[in-house]
Design a protein around this motif. Structure first.
Motif, PDB file in Angstrom:
ATOM      1  N   VAL A 164       0.850  -1.203   0.000  1.00 29.08           N
ATOM      2  CA  VAL A 164       0.000   0.000   0.000  1.00 29.08           C
ATOM      3  C   VAL A 164       0.885   1.253   0.000  1.00 29.08           C
ATOM      4  O   VAL A 164       0.674   2.197  -0.772  1.00 29.08           O
ATOM      5  CB  VAL A 164      -0.941  -0.001   1.233  1.00 29.08           C
ATOM      6  CG1 VAL A 164      -1.766   1.275   1.276  1.00 29.08           C
ATOM      7  CG2 VAL A 164      -1.823  -1.235   1.221  1.00 29.08           C
ATOM      8  N   VAL A 165       1.896   1.245   0.839  1.00 33.35           N
ATOM      9  CA  VAL A 165       2.817   2.393   0.901  1.00 33.35           C
ATOM     10  C   VAL A 165       3.581   2.500  -0.424  1.00 33.35           C
ATOM     11  O   VAL A 165       3.771   3.609  -0.963  1.00 33.35           O
ATOM     12  CB  VAL A 165       3.798   2.234   2.088  1.00 33.35           C
ATOM     13  CG1 VAL A 165       4.788   3.392   2.143  1.00 33.35           C
ATOM     14  CG2 VAL A 165       3.028   2.132   3.401  1.00 33.35           C
ATOM     15  N   LEU A 166       3.961   1.349  -0.973  1.00 34.51           N
ATOM     16  CA  LEU A 166       4.714   1.352  -2.238  1.00 34.51           C
ATOM     17  C   LEU A 166       3.889   1.992  -3.351  1.00 34.51           C
ATOM     18  O   LEU A 166       4.387   2.844  -4.096  1.00 34.51           O
ATOM     19  CB  LEU A 166       5.102  -0.088  -2.612  1.00 34.51           C
ATOM     20  CG  LEU A 166       5.826  -0.255  -3.947  1.00 34.51           C
ATOM     21  CD1 LEU A 166       7.152   0.503  -3.968  1.00 34.51           C
ATOM     22  CD2 LEU A 166       6.082  -1.743  -4.253  1.00 34.51           C
ATOM     23  N   GLN A 167       2.607   1.607  -3.434  1.00 39.54           N
ATOM     24  CA  GLN A 167       1.752   2.155  -4.486  1.00 39.54           C
ATOM     25  C   GLN A 167       1.640   3.676  -4.350  1.00 39.54           C
ATOM     26  O   GLN A 167       1.742   4.415  -5.329  1.00 39.54           O
ATOM     27  CB  GLN A 167       0.364   1.482  -4.429  1.00 39.54           C
ATOM     28  CG  GLN A 167      -0.545   1.837  -5.601  1.00 39.54           C
ATOM     29  CD  GLN A 167       0.129   1.654  -6.957  1.00 39.54           C
ATOM     30  OE1 GLN A 167       0.875   0.684  -7.167  1.00 39.54           O
ATOM     31  NE2 GLN A 167      -0.079   2.609  -7.867  1.00 39.54           N
ATOM     32  N   GLN A 168       1.462   4.149  -3.120  1.00 38.95           N
ATOM     33  CA  GLN A 168       1.368   5.600  -2.891  1.00 38.95           C
ATOM     34  C   GLN A 168       2.677   6.284  -3.291  1.00 38.95           C
ATOM     35  O   GLN A 168       2.670   7.343  -3.909  1.00 38.95           O
ATOM     36  CB  GLN A 168       1.090   5.893  -1.417  1.00 38.95           C
ATOM     37  CG  GLN A 168      -0.250   5.411  -0.926  1.00 38.95           C
ATOM     38  CD  GLN A 168      -1.395   6.155  -1.602  1.00 38.95           C
ATOM     39  OE1 GLN A 168      -1.302   7.361  -1.798  1.00 38.95           O
ATOM     40  NE2 GLN A 168      -2.440   5.433  -1.970  1.00 38.95           N
ATOM     41  N   ALA A 169       3.796   5.650  -2.921  1.00 38.41           N
ATOM     42  CA  ALA A 169       5.103   6.253  -3.222  1.00 38.41           C
ATOM     43  C   ALA A 169       5.318   6.319  -4.726  1.00 38.41           C
ATOM     44  O   ALA A 169       5.817   7.330  -5.247  1.00 38.41           O
ATOM     45  CB  ALA A 169       6.209   5.449  -2.548  1.00 38.41           C
ATOM     46  N   ILE A 170       4.931   5.262  -5.430  1.00 38.71           N
ATOM     47  CA  ILE A 170       5.122   5.262  -6.888  1.00 38.71           C
ATOM     48  C   ILE A 170       4.327   6.418  -7.493  1.00 38.71           C
ATOM     49  O   ILE A 170       4.827   7.174  -8.322  1.00 38.71           O
ATOM     50  CB  ILE A 170       4.707   3.897  -7.500  1.00 38.71           C
ATOM     51  CG1 ILE A 170       5.708   2.820  -7.076  1.00 38.71           C
ATOM     52  CG2 ILE A 170       4.619   3.983  -9.028  1.00 38.71           C
ATOM     53  CD1 ILE A 170       5.347   1.401  -7.479  1.00 38.71           C
ATOM     54  N   ALA A 189       6.593  -0.275  11.245  1.00 33.09           N
ATOM     55  CA  ALA A 189       5.846   0.692  10.432  1.00 33.09           C
ATOM     56  C   ALA A 189       6.625   0.975   9.163  1.00 33.09           C
ATOM     57  O   ALA A 189       7.852   0.865   9.149  1.00 33.09           O
ATOM     58  CB  ALA A 189       5.641   1.995  11.212  1.00 33.09           C
ATOM     59  N   GLU A 190       5.889   1.296   8.107  1.00 35.97           N
ATOM     60  CA  GLU A 190       6.523   1.796   6.874  1.00 35.97           C
ATOM     61  C   GLU A 190       5.739   3.020   6.435  1.00 35.97           C
ATOM     62  O   GLU A 190       4.530   3.102   6.641  1.00 35.97           O
ATOM     63  CB  GLU A 190       6.515   0.728   5.768  1.00 35.97           C
ATOM     64  CG  GLU A 190       7.459  -0.420   6.055  1.00 35.97           C
ATOM     65  CD  GLU A 190       7.739  -1.305   4.833  1.00 35.97           C
ATOM     66  OE1 GLU A 190       7.891  -0.779   3.707  1.00 35.97           O
ATOM     67  OE2 GLU A 190       7.794  -2.532   5.026  1.00 35.97           O
ATOM     68  N   MET A 191       6.437   3.962   5.845  1.00 32.85           N
ATOM     69  CA  MET A 191       5.756   5.204   5.464  1.00 32.85           C
ATOM     70  C   MET A 191       6.474   5.923   4.344  1.00 32.85           C
ATOM     71  O   MET A 191       7.673   5.735   4.127  1.00 32.85           O
ATOM     72  CB  MET A 191       5.652   6.139   6.670  1.00 32.85           C
ATOM     73  CG  MET A 191       6.985   6.734   7.095  1.00 32.85           C
ATOM     74  SD  MET A 191       6.981   7.420   8.767  1.00 32.85           S
ATOM     75  CE  MET A 191       7.351   5.982   9.751  1.00 32.85           C
ATOM     76  N   VAL A 192       5.671   6.731   3.629  1.00 32.67           N
ATOM     77  CA  VAL A 192       6.227   7.763   2.762  1.00 32.67           C
ATOM     78  C   VAL A 192       5.431   9.002   3.132  1.00 32.67           C
ATOM     79  O   VAL A 192       4.207   8.935   3.232  1.00 32.67           O
ATOM     80  CB  VAL A 192       6.075   7.397   1.259  1.00 32.67           C
ATOM     81  CG1 VAL A 192       4.627   7.132   0.862  1.00 32.67           C
ATOM     82  CG2 VAL A 192       6.650   8.502   0.367  1.00 32.67           C
TER      83      VAL A 192
END
Ligand SMILES: Cc1cc2nc3c(=O)[nH]c(=O)nc-3n(C[C@H](O)[C@H](O)[C@H](O)COP(=O)(O)OP(=O)(O)OC[C@H]3O[C@@H](n4cnc5c(N)ncnc54)[C@H](O)[C@@H]3O)c2cc1C
Ligand SMILES: NC(=O)c1ccc[n+]([C@@H]2O[C@H](COP(=O)([O-])OP(=O)(O)OC[C@H]3O[C@@H](n4cnc5c(N)ncnc54)[C@H](O)[C@@H]3O)[C@@H](O)[C@H]2O)c1
Length: 470
Positions: free
Chosen positions: A215-221, A416-419
């Motif tokens: 989910v975070v990856l998609q937002q970051a992309i 946690a993971e975040m962008v």
């Protein structure tokens, strides 16, 4: 050949090696440091510090170009980047940081610092080039890492560059093809792009910035794709044109094109410098990548008197980890055979892009690997989007996503993971809570001021608390 005997020999004078030497000296004066290249450390010379200096210049231009939404209008034509001045500041500030490191190195007895490439001859003998052999009771390997280079890039000659080369530029180039959208590629690629350099970033398998949460990856992309020329799952062929430019022929999802650049920047990962230190001459247990396996609490390898620290250990190739590991390895090498477990902190990683990317504790992929099909029963996930987060909107930095993981049974924060905005600070708060073994309800009892970006973190924590109660 000069012959010496020592209680402790430290191979490599980077952050880990300096920490190891400093701590070994607390137990014995008969210690030596060996360096094959230059003093000053990767972090200060060509890593953490110059990269952050380049990013700071890029941020200055970016902010100047984006004042309009606040009703503050600048003449865009007047915002000029002077590449020579940018690089002059990067290098002069960098040299200041390196200077502090050199002061520390120079404070040590010169006869204890030996220049040359060290190699194991046997479990107790280190040879330095062809001029010195040291019989050592204990040894610390702290040889760092170097960038991985794809064999097909060798034909590019001096158009193939690594991070070290960027920080020796006298001015900015016109264009750079960055290979590897990981930590280094994304930090340097975005900074160069924001300074007006034409940049394209090529990756494999859709990865970005080391993010493992989908989910975070998609937002970051989505966020980085808005401003950067990203090719995250591309097939590429690289050639040197007759005019000396690098041509990258790429194809991705049925599309193809050619990106022509002054340089190809290699940022597809780093490999520990343990392939050229004579490990074949000692019977040391190694992992699949050929790196000596070490206990992370003592940094002791399978040969009890040999320790390893920093990027060479391939455990967590980060500056504060190199520093902690060096301290542990040097202390144990110094007082061997009495060895003790050192302090290992909660994991934290920050990518200094804008917005920043960060992770703490266990990453999503690690939790998935641990729990497999049982993930949903074991792990509660809470999240927040920064799109409508109050303070982030006020400052127009309302881009990003944070996901927090907690143990369903105990409520303890797992990771946690975040962008997103201020990710370096949110990650610190979270990693301190993680190291204190705090539960999500305990974290929610902590103060949150108003209006602050940390209120976004509180939303994610409330979300995960709901998942804990359900
Ligand atoms: C561009 C870039 C940006 C980075 N930014 C960050 C950041 O923002 N934050 C962060 O936490 N980390 C960052 N890192 C990672 C961080 O710099 C490293 O984790 C850290 O510097 C590793 O320290 P070290 O002591 O293990 O290695 P080094 O500092 O590289 O020291 C190893 C030393 O060993 C020497 N050596 C190698 N082989 C031999 C031999 N055979 N004999 C004798 N000497 C030898 C080398 O010449 C070198 O001096 C960055 C790295 C890069 C490349
Ligand atoms: N801010 C920081 O803390 C910071 C900054 C810079 C570096 N570092 C440290 O340095 C390490 C190395 O950084 P890095 O960026 O070189 O490695 P990385 O592992 O972070 O990223 C490498 C990227 O290259 C991609 N890749 C692999 N092979 C490829 C190929 N053939 N073509 C295109 N892409 C390819 C990978 O999928 C990945 O996305 C980091 O893991 C980190 O520990 C930390």
């Amino acid at each position: 050949m000069k012959k010496l005997t020592a209680d402790v020999v430290v191979i490599g004078v980077g952050t880990a090696g300096m920490g190891a030497f400093r701590n070994a000296l607390l137990h014995t004066p008969n210690a030596y440091l060996i360096e094959s290249h230059v003093f000053g450390t990767t972090c200060a010379r060509v890593g953490c510090m110059p990269s952050k200096l380049l990013i700071a210049a890029a941020e200055a231009r970016h902010h100047a170009l984006h004042t309009d939404p606040f009703g503050v209008h600048l003449d865009k034509q007047s915002i000029q980047v002077n590449g020579a001045e940018v690089m002059q500041r990067v290098k002069s500030e960098r040299d200041r940081f390196v200077g502090f490191v050199l002061e520390d190195v120079n404070a040590w007895d010169e006869s204890r610092r030996i220049m040359g490439a060290a190699k194991f001859i046997d479990e107790h003998t280190i040879q330095i080039d062809d001029h010195t052999q040291i019989h050592a009771e204990r040894i610390v390997i702290a040889t760092g890492s170097r960038p991985v280079i794809a064999p097909e890039w060798q034909a590019l000659g001096d158009k193939l560059i690594i991070n070290d080369d960027v920080f020796s530029w006298d001015t900015l180039p016109e264009s750079v093809a960055v290979f590897g959208p990981g930590v280094i590629g994304l930090e340097l690629g975005q900074a160069l792009s924001r300074l007006g350099v034409k940049v394209a970033i090529f990756g494999r398998g859709g990865a970005l910035g080391g993010i493992t949460d989908p989910v975070v990856l998609q937002q970051a992309i989505e966020i980085f794709d808005e401003e950067l020329d990203l090719h995250l799952s591309s097939q590429t062929e690289v050639a040197l044109n007759a005019d000396g430019k690098v041509a990258v022929n790429w194809s991705q999802n049925g599309e193809n094109g050619t990106f022509v650049a002054d340089y190809l920047l290699a940022a597809i990962g780093r490999r520990p410098n343990v392939d050229n230190i004579g490990l074949e001459n000692i019977n040391i247990e190694r992992d699949a990548r050929g790196v000596p396996i070490a206990n992370p609490l003592t940094m002791q390898t399978s040969i009890p008197h040999i320790f390893i620290a920093g990027d060479a250990s391939n455990q967590l190739p980060l500056l504060h980890e190199a520093s902690d590991q060096g301290k542990i390895a040097g202390d144990n090498a110094g007082k061997f055979p009495h060895i003790t477990e050192g302090l290992r902190r909660s994991p934290i990683g920050v990518v200094f892009t804008n917005p920043q990317i960060a992770s703490i504790g266990s990453r999503f992929a690690q939790l998935q690997q641990k729990h497999g099909d049982d993930f949903a029963n074991k792990v509660a996930v809470g999240e927040v989007s920064f799109k409508n987060q109050g303070r982030s909107r006020v400052m127009l930095v309302n881009k990003g996503h944070l996901r927090v993981y907690a143990d369903k049974q105990s409520g303890a924060l797992l990771g946690a993971e975040m962008v997103g905005p201020a990710a370096e600070h949110l990650a610190h708060l979270l990693s301190w809570a993680h190291q204190m073994n705090m539960t999500v309800p305990q974290m929610l009892d902590m103060p949150f001021y108003h209006p602050v970006i940390e209120e976004g973190l509180r939303t994610a924590l409330r979300d995960v608390a709901k998942a804990l109660n359900s």
